[in-house]
Motif scaffolding. Structure first.
Motif, mmCIF file in Angstrom:
data_model
loop_
_atom_site.group_PDB
_atom_site.id
_atom_site.type_symbol
_atom_site.label_atom_id
_atom_site.label_comp_id
_atom_site.label_asym_id
_atom_site.label_seq_id
_atom_site.Cartn_x
_atom_site.Cartn_y
_atom_site.Cartn_z
ATOM 1 N N ARG A 40 34.339 60.819 -13.099
ATOM 2 C CA ARG A 40 34.922 59.880 -12.366
ATOM 3 C C ARG A 40 35.471 60.353 -11.370
ATOM 4 O O ARG A 40 35.766 60.151 -9.819
ATOM 5 N N TYR A 45 30.098 58.757 -11.294
ATOM 6 C CA TYR A 45 29.823 57.413 -11.893
ATOM 7 C C TYR A 45 29.476 56.635 -10.781
ATOM 8 O O TYR A 45 30.209 56.205 -9.218
ATOM 9 N N GLU A 46 28.818 55.207 -10.336
ATOM 10 C CA GLU A 46 28.383 54.686 -9.654
ATOM 11 C C GLU A 46 29.165 53.570 -9.375
ATOM 12 O O GLU A 46 28.784 52.371 -8.903
ATOM 13 N N ARG A 51 35.504 57.642 -7.435
ATOM 14 C CA ARG A 51 35.114 59.007 -5.917
ATOM 15 C C ARG A 51 36.199 59.898 -5.693
ATOM 16 O O ARG A 51 37.232 58.583 -6.039
#
Length: 141
Positions: A40, A45-46, A51
Protein backbone atom coordinates in the motif's frame (compact mmCIF):
# COMPACT_ATOMS: atom_id res chain seq x y z
CA UNK A 1 15.95 -40.76 25.68
CA UNK A 2 18.06 -41.96 28.58
CA UNK A 3 20.82 -39.61 27.45
CA UNK A 4 18.42 -36.66 27.78
CA UNK A 5 17.28 -37.85 31.20
CA UNK A 6 20.88 -38.35 32.38
CA UNK A 7 21.74 -34.77 31.50
CA UNK A 8 18.62 -33.43 33.23
CA UNK A 9 17.00 -32.40 29.95
CA UNK A 10 13.42 -33.17 29.16
CA UNK A 11 11.70 -33.48 25.82
CA UNK A 12 9.28 -30.69 25.00
CA UNK A 13 5.67 -31.48 25.71
CA UNK A 14 3.05 -31.53 22.98
CA UNK A 15 1.83 -28.13 24.18
CA UNK A 16 5.36 -26.67 23.95
CA UNK A 17 5.86 -28.05 20.45
CA UNK A 18 2.44 -26.77 19.43
CA UNK A 19 3.28 -23.37 20.89
CA UNK A 20 6.43 -23.17 18.78
CA UNK A 21 4.47 -23.91 15.61
CA UNK A 22 1.70 -21.53 16.68
CA UNK A 23 4.23 -18.70 17.05
CA UNK A 24 5.72 -19.52 13.66
CA UNK A 25 2.28 -19.53 12.06
CA UNK A 26 1.55 -16.12 13.56
CA UNK A 27 4.98 -14.97 12.33
CA UNK A 28 3.90 -15.81 8.78
CA UNK A 29 0.65 -13.95 9.34
CA UNK A 30 2.58 -10.90 10.60
CA UNK A 31 4.95 -11.01 7.64
CA UNK A 32 1.98 -11.13 5.27
CA UNK A 33 0.36 -8.13 6.97
CA UNK A 34 3.67 -6.27 6.87
CA UNK A 35 4.02 -6.95 3.15
CA UNK A 36 0.44 -5.80 2.55
CA UNK A 37 1.14 -2.52 4.33
CA UNK A 38 4.33 -2.04 2.29
CA UNK A 39 2.43 -2.76 -0.93
CA UNK A 40 0.00 0.00 0.00
CA UNK A 41 2.79 2.42 0.88
CA UNK A 42 4.69 2.05 -2.37
CA UNK A 43 1.56 2.40 -4.48
CA UNK A 44 1.55 -1.09 -5.98
CA UNK A 45 -2.04 -1.64 -4.84
CA UNK A 46 -4.74 -0.31 -7.18
CA UNK A 47 -7.21 0.75 -4.48
CA UNK A 48 -8.29 4.35 -3.87
CA UNK A 49 -5.95 6.41 -1.71
CA UNK A 50 -3.51 3.54 -1.26
CA UNK A 51 -0.40 5.36 -2.31
CA UNK A 52 1.51 7.12 0.46
CA UNK A 53 1.31 10.60 -1.03
CA UNK A 54 -2.45 10.25 -1.59
CA UNK A 55 -3.25 8.88 1.87
CA UNK A 56 -4.74 11.08 4.57
CA UNK A 57 -2.33 11.81 7.42
CA UNK A 58 -4.01 9.38 9.83
CA UNK A 59 -3.52 6.55 7.32
CA UNK A 60 0.07 7.60 6.65
CA UNK A 61 0.92 7.34 10.35
CA UNK A 62 -0.85 4.01 10.82
CA UNK A 63 0.47 2.43 7.61
CA UNK A 64 4.09 3.41 8.22
CA UNK A 65 3.99 2.24 11.82
CA UNK A 66 2.42 -1.12 10.98
CA UNK A 67 4.60 -1.63 7.89
CA UNK A 68 7.63 -1.51 10.18
CA UNK A 69 6.21 -3.27 13.25
CA UNK A 70 4.55 -6.28 11.59
CA UNK A 71 7.75 -7.64 9.95
CA UNK A 72 9.64 -6.91 13.17
CA UNK A 73 7.04 -8.91 15.11
CA UNK A 74 7.33 -11.71 12.55
CA UNK A 75 11.08 -11.94 13.13
CA UNK A 76 10.66 -12.03 16.91
CA UNK A 77 7.92 -14.66 16.76
CA UNK A 78 9.85 -16.85 14.31
CA UNK A 79 12.96 -16.74 16.48
CA UNK A 80 10.83 -17.46 19.57
CA UNK A 81 12.17 -14.31 21.23
CA UNK A 82 10.41 -12.89 24.24
CA UNK A 83 9.94 -9.53 22.49
CA UNK A 84 8.14 -11.03 19.46
CA UNK A 85 4.75 -11.39 21.15
CA UNK A 86 5.15 -7.90 22.65
CA UNK A 87 5.64 -6.31 19.23
CA UNK A 88 2.74 -8.39 17.87
CA UNK A 89 0.58 -7.09 20.74
CA UNK A 90 1.48 -3.51 19.82
CA UNK A 91 0.38 -4.20 16.24
CA UNK A 92 -2.81 -5.94 17.36
CA UNK A 93 -3.77 -3.14 19.75
CA UNK A 94 -3.01 -0.54 17.09
CA UNK A 95 -5.23 -2.22 14.51
CA UNK A 96 -7.95 -2.92 17.06
CA UNK A 97 -8.05 0.75 18.06
CA UNK A 98 -8.01 1.78 14.40
CA UNK A 99 -10.98 -0.37 13.45
CA UNK A 100 -13.03 -0.28 16.66
CA UNK A 101 -12.44 3.20 18.06
CA UNK A 102 -12.01 5.12 14.78
CA UNK A 103 -14.14 3.29 12.18
CA UNK A 104 -15.05 6.60 10.53
CA UNK A 105 -11.36 7.11 9.68
CA UNK A 106 -10.15 3.58 9.01
CA UNK A 107 -13.30 1.68 8.10
CA UNK A 108 -14.89 -1.41 9.61
CA UNK A 109 -12.71 -4.51 9.61
CA UNK A 110 -14.20 -6.72 12.28
CA UNK A 111 -12.48 -9.82 10.89
CA UNK A 112 -9.05 -8.37 11.67
CA UNK A 113 -10.13 -7.43 15.19
CA UNK A 114 -11.61 -10.89 15.78
CA UNK A 115 -8.48 -12.59 14.41
CA UNK A 116 -6.31 -10.58 16.81
CA UNK A 117 -8.59 -11.55 19.69
CA UNK A 118 -8.47 -15.24 18.74
CA UNK A 119 -4.67 -15.15 18.48
CA UNK A 120 -4.41 -13.44 21.89
CA UNK A 121 -6.73 -16.03 23.47
CA UNK A 122 -4.81 -18.95 21.92
CA UNK A 123 -1.50 -17.45 23.03
CA UNK A 124 -2.83 -17.08 26.58
CA UNK A 125 -4.21 -20.63 26.55
CA UNK A 126 -0.85 -22.04 25.42
CA UNK A 127 1.03 -20.10 28.09
CA UNK A 128 -1.37 -21.19 30.85
CA UNK A 129 -1.26 -24.84 29.72
CA UNK A 130 2.54 -24.87 29.56
CA UNK A 131 2.77 -23.23 32.99
CA UNK A 132 0.31 -25.75 34.41
CA UNK A 133 2.29 -28.65 32.90
CA UNK A 134 5.57 -27.35 34.34
CA UNK A 135 4.02 -26.95 37.77
CA UNK A 136 2.58 -30.43 37.62
CA UNK A 137 5.93 -31.88 36.52
CA UNK A 138 7.74 -30.11 39.40
CA UNK A 139 5.16 -31.38 41.84
CA UNK A 140 5.42 -35.03 40.77
CA UNK A 141 8.95 -35.07 39.37
Amino acid sequence: MSDLADRGMMRPTLAESGFVWFQRLIAGYCLLFGILYWVRLIGFYEGPLWRFDLMPVHWQIAAVTLAVFFPFAAIGLWMLSSWGPVIWAICAVTETVMYLVFPSLYGHRELIVVSHLVVALLYTAFRVLIHWQHRKAEQYG
